[in-house]
Scaffold this motif. Structure first.
Motif, PDB file in Angstrom:
ATOM      1  N   MET A  60      58.070  55.167 -23.992  1.00 14.77           N
ATOM      2  CA  MET A  60      58.240  53.915 -24.725  1.00 14.77           C
ATOM      3  C   MET A  60      57.533  53.990 -26.079  1.00 14.77           C
ATOM      4  N   ALA A  61      56.344  54.555 -26.076  1.00 15.78           N
ATOM      5  CA  ALA A  61      55.593  54.684 -27.329  1.00 15.78           C
ATOM      6  C   ALA A  61      56.332  55.571 -28.323  1.00 15.78           C
ATOM      7  N   GLU A  62      57.076  56.560 -27.804  1.00 14.31           N
ATOM      8  CA  GLU A  62      57.832  57.473 -28.666  1.00 14.31           C
ATOM      9  C   GLU A  62      59.173  56.888 -29.099  1.00 14.31           C
ATOM     10  N   GLY A  63      59.548  55.739 -28.539  1.00 10.31           N
ATOM     11  CA  GLY A  63      60.834  55.145 -28.880  1.00 10.31           C
ATOM     12  C   GLY A  63      62.002  55.708 -28.110  1.00 10.31           C
ATOM     13  N   LYS A  64      61.730  56.490 -27.059  1.00  6.04           N
ATOM     14  CA  LYS A  64      62.805  57.070 -26.253  1.00  6.04           C
ATOM     15  C   LYS A  64      63.521  55.995 -25.431  1.00  6.04           C
ATOM     16  N   ILE A  65      62.732  55.132 -24.799  1.00  6.43           N
ATOM     17  CA  ILE A  65      63.284  54.013 -24.056  1.00  6.43           C
ATOM     18  C   ILE A  65      62.599  52.741 -24.540  1.00  6.43           C
ATOM     19  N   LEU A  66      63.176  51.599 -24.234  1.00  7.21           N
ATOM     20  CA  LEU A  66      62.635  50.341 -24.743  1.00  7.21           C
ATOM     21  C   LEU A  66      61.255  50.057 -24.158  1.00  7.21           C
ATOM     22  N   PRO A  67      60.376  49.451 -24.960  1.00  6.53           N
ATOM     23  CA  PRO A  67      59.040  49.092 -24.476  1.00  6.53           C
ATOM     24  C   PRO A  67      59.107  47.831 -23.613  1.00  6.53           C
ATOM     25  N   TYR A  68      59.680  47.986 -22.438  1.00 12.07           N
ATOM     26  CA  TYR A  68      59.983  46.839 -21.587  1.00 12.07           C
ATOM     27  C   TYR A  68      59.979  47.297 -20.144  1.00 12.07           C
ATOM     28  N   LEU A  69      59.252  46.594 -19.288  1.00 13.88           N
ATOM     29  CA  LEU A  69      59.275  46.871 -17.858  1.00 13.88           C
ATOM     30  C   LEU A  69      59.451  45.560 -17.103  1.00 13.88           C
ATOM     31  N   ASP A  70      60.444  45.519 -16.257  1.00 11.27           N
ATOM     32  CA  ASP A  70      60.668  44.377 -15.380  1.00 11.27           C
ATOM     33  C   ASP A  70      60.021  44.716 -14.038  1.00 11.27           C
ATOM     34  N   ILE A  71      58.871  44.088 -13.756  1.00 11.94           N
ATOM     35  CA  ILE A  71      58.088  44.389 -12.554  1.00 11.94           C
ATOM     36  C   ILE A  71      57.995  43.136 -11.692  1.00 11.94           C
ATOM     37  N   PRO A  72      58.566  43.141 -10.501  1.00 10.66           N
ATOM     38  CA  PRO A  72      58.528  41.943  -9.655  1.00 10.66           C
ATOM     39  C   PRO A  72      57.188  41.796  -8.935  1.00 10.66           C
ATOM     40  N   PHE A  73      56.191  41.252  -9.629  1.00  8.35           N
ATOM     41  CA  PHE A  73      54.861  41.109  -9.021  1.00  8.35           C
ATOM     42  C   PHE A  73      54.872  40.105  -7.857  1.00  8.35           C
ATOM     43  N   GLN A  74      55.601  39.026  -8.000  1.00 11.03           N
ATOM     44  CA  GLN A  74      55.758  37.963  -6.999  1.00 11.03           C
ATOM     45  C   GLN A  74      54.520  37.086  -6.811  1.00 11.03           C
ATOM     46  N   HIS A  75      53.320  37.655  -6.871  1.00 15.27           N
ATOM     47  CA  HIS A  75      52.095  36.859  -6.752  1.00 15.27           C
ATOM     48  C   HIS A  75      50.928  37.735  -7.152  1.00 15.27           C
ATOM     49  N   ALA A  76      49.729  37.172  -7.110  1.00 17.39           N
ATOM     50  CA  ALA A  76      48.533  37.949  -7.423  1.00 17.39           C
ATOM     51  C   ALA A  76      47.423  37.762  -6.392  1.00 17.39           C
ATOM     52  N   ALA A  77      47.436  36.656  -5.671  1.00 21.01           N
ATOM     53  CA  ALA A  77      46.379  36.382  -4.701  1.00 21.01           C
ATOM     54  C   ALA A  77      46.478  37.355  -3.526  1.00 21.01           C
ATOM     55  N   PRO A  78      45.374  38.025  -3.159  1.00 19.16           N
ATOM     56  CA  PRO A  78      45.417  39.036  -2.088  1.00 19.16           C
ATOM     57  C   PRO A  78      45.981  38.512  -0.768  1.00 19.16           C
ATOM     58  N   ASN A  79      45.606  37.297  -0.382  1.00 18.10           N
ATOM     59  CA  ASN A  79      46.089  36.761   0.893  1.00 18.10           C
ATOM     60  C   ASN A  79      47.602  36.602   0.898  1.00 18.10           C
ATOM     61  N   VAL A  80      48.136  36.119  -0.219  1.00 19.05           N
ATOM     62  CA  VAL A  80      49.582  35.899  -0.297  1.00 19.05           C
ATOM     63  C   VAL A  80      50.318  37.229  -0.337  1.00 19.05           C
TER      64      VAL A  80
END
Length: 441
Positions: free
Chosen positions: A248-268
């Motif tokens: 991405m830094a080199e411009g080969k692919i777009l500087p974009y990542l779709d990451i399905p985190f869904q939540h952040a709380a450890p219990n969930v």
């Protein structure tokens, strides 16, 4: 002699992966001499490609089948809800056939039974890149089917099965054909893009005589050499994703990542049975941004998951402030028939609490997005034109940080001489919460 050319109508519901399934179906049918009908009236048969991920999606699918039955009467059902054939047949006993997801041969076979093909060289021509339901300048590139993860809120593996990766040469040759046909942006999709190739042990295949591994990094690098924008969707943050950030830094692919985190709380996250460890995600985001400062992270989150407490939700909000996700969507948890989340024995979150948490999440995310995109003012960037709004006398484009349909736009006032698919250099002169305003340079 005049002979009737068989015509097919298509209703495609659900996610981009289902859209690719629809494209494959119509490409095969078009190759066999069928033509597509723009409406119910002219169609001899209507195919409804359904979604079955959520109960609300199933209801929408059943309604779409009902509409097709009422308007046309000759309907073939396929897609994710096709695994519930009994439910479909009970609601609409007159449908001609029901097949499941990515069962292309079964769908085509059902069409043959209902409407035999008529061979005619005038109608059987199909372009090398196949037929697509997206605008000509971008296309979805599906690299695998199914998923090995067992998230408790999801029934996709029971519908689409475990991960089945395409040989990398097949992916790359398809991408090459698309680019040669004028596609300016390739949107890489699957259920778990960063797991690509694990099921086939990252086996190699020949692309223009070179052995290429079926691995996320190798595929990304090869796609980046084709001369189009390459956007990665549904990427779980496994450690090897780090290797792609320099591309991405080199411009080969777009500087974009779709990451399905869904939540952040450890219990969930534990209750969701998410496959990726969240504890060090903030450090990794910081590392990615140090390598590629322009990177934009898109994600989706769920509020109101069974057992989610006020403390869990506050944890999520605080995590969002630290993570500064550029693009985020949020869903209120909806029980899915057959999902393990229904049997966890956790307290259900009341609908009014889900709504309140959703509103607070979206308000917090809007503030983050507004701050992030205010920092783009004054920048010169390339944008891809999607449409020309003649009424408002402006071009509607997207930046490298914006995927079609789900993210924002870059509006170019007065630029009506452009056309969809043009890539132009602009200066950002104004930022709103989700959109940018630019002028050509």
């Amino acid at each position: 002699m005049n002979k009737h050319v068989p015509k097919i109508g298509l209703v495609s519901l659900g996610c981009p992966k289902a859209l690719v399934d629809s494209e494959r179906i119509i490409t095969q049918l078009r190759a066999e001499g069928y033509v597509m009908s723009p409406g119910y009236d002219g169609a001899d048969v209507v195919i409804v490609n359904t979604c079955g991920f959520l109960d609300s999606a199933k209801a929408e699918s059943l309604a779409a089948i009902g509409e097709a039955m009422e308007e046309n009467g000759r309907v073939i059902v396929t897609g994710c809800m096709g695994v519930e054939a009994e439910t479909i047949m009970k609601a609409h006993p007159g449908v001609l056939a029901v097949t499941g997801p990515h069962q292309y041969e079964a769908v085509v076979g059902a069409v043959h039974n209902a409407l035999p093909p008529v061979h005619d060289p005038k109608y059987d021509l199909v372009p090398p890149q196949g037929l697509h339901l997206t605008p000509k300048h971008y296309a979805y590139l599906k690299i695998s089917e199914g998923c090995n993860n067992r998230c408790t809120f999801c029934i996709i593996p029971s519908i689409r099965g475990d991960l089945v990766s395409r040989p990398v040469a097949s992916v790359l040759y398809e991408a090459e054909r698309l680019v040669k046909a004028g596609v300016k942006e390739l949107l890489v999709i699957s259920q778990d893009t960063s797991a690509y190739g694990v099921d086939i042990k990252y086996g190699t295949s020949k692309f223009h005589g070179r052995e290429v591994r079926a691995k996320f990094y190798d595929m990304a690098k090869e796609l980046g050499d084709l001369g189009a924008w390459v956007r990665m969707h549904y990427v779980y943050p496994y450690p090897h994703v780090d290797d792609v950030i320099p591309l991405m830094a080199e411009g080969k692919i777009l500087p974009y990542l779709d990451i399905p985190f869904q939540h952040a709380a450890p219990n969930v996250l534990k209750a969701m049975k998410r496959p990726a460890n969240q504890e060090k995600v903030l450090d990794r985001l910081a590392s990615w941004r140090s390598i590629c400062p322009d990177i934009a992270i898109r994600s989706t989150f769920i509020v109101g998951f069974p057992g989610e407490t006020d403390a869990d939700f506050e944890y999520l909000l605080q995590w969002m402030k630290e993570a500064r996700i550029e693009r985020a969507g949020c869903f209120k948890y909806e029980p899915v028939s057959g999902a393990k989340a229904n049997d966890l024995g956790l307290a259900q979150v009341p609908d009014e609490v889900k709504q309140e948490r959703w509103e607070r999440f979206m308000e917090a995310q809007q503030e983050i997005s507004a701050e992030v995109f205010q920092g783009k003012v004054g920048r010169e960037i390339d944008v891809l034109v999607d449409n020309i709004d003649e009424e408002n006398e402006e071009a509607i484009a997207r930046s490298p940080w914006d995927a079609p349909e789900i993210d924002g736009n870059v509006f170019l006032p007065g630029e009506t001489d452009l056309k969809p698919g043009d890539v132009v250099r602009v200066r950002i002169v104004e930022a709103e919460e989700y959109d940018l305003i630019g002028e050509r340079v």
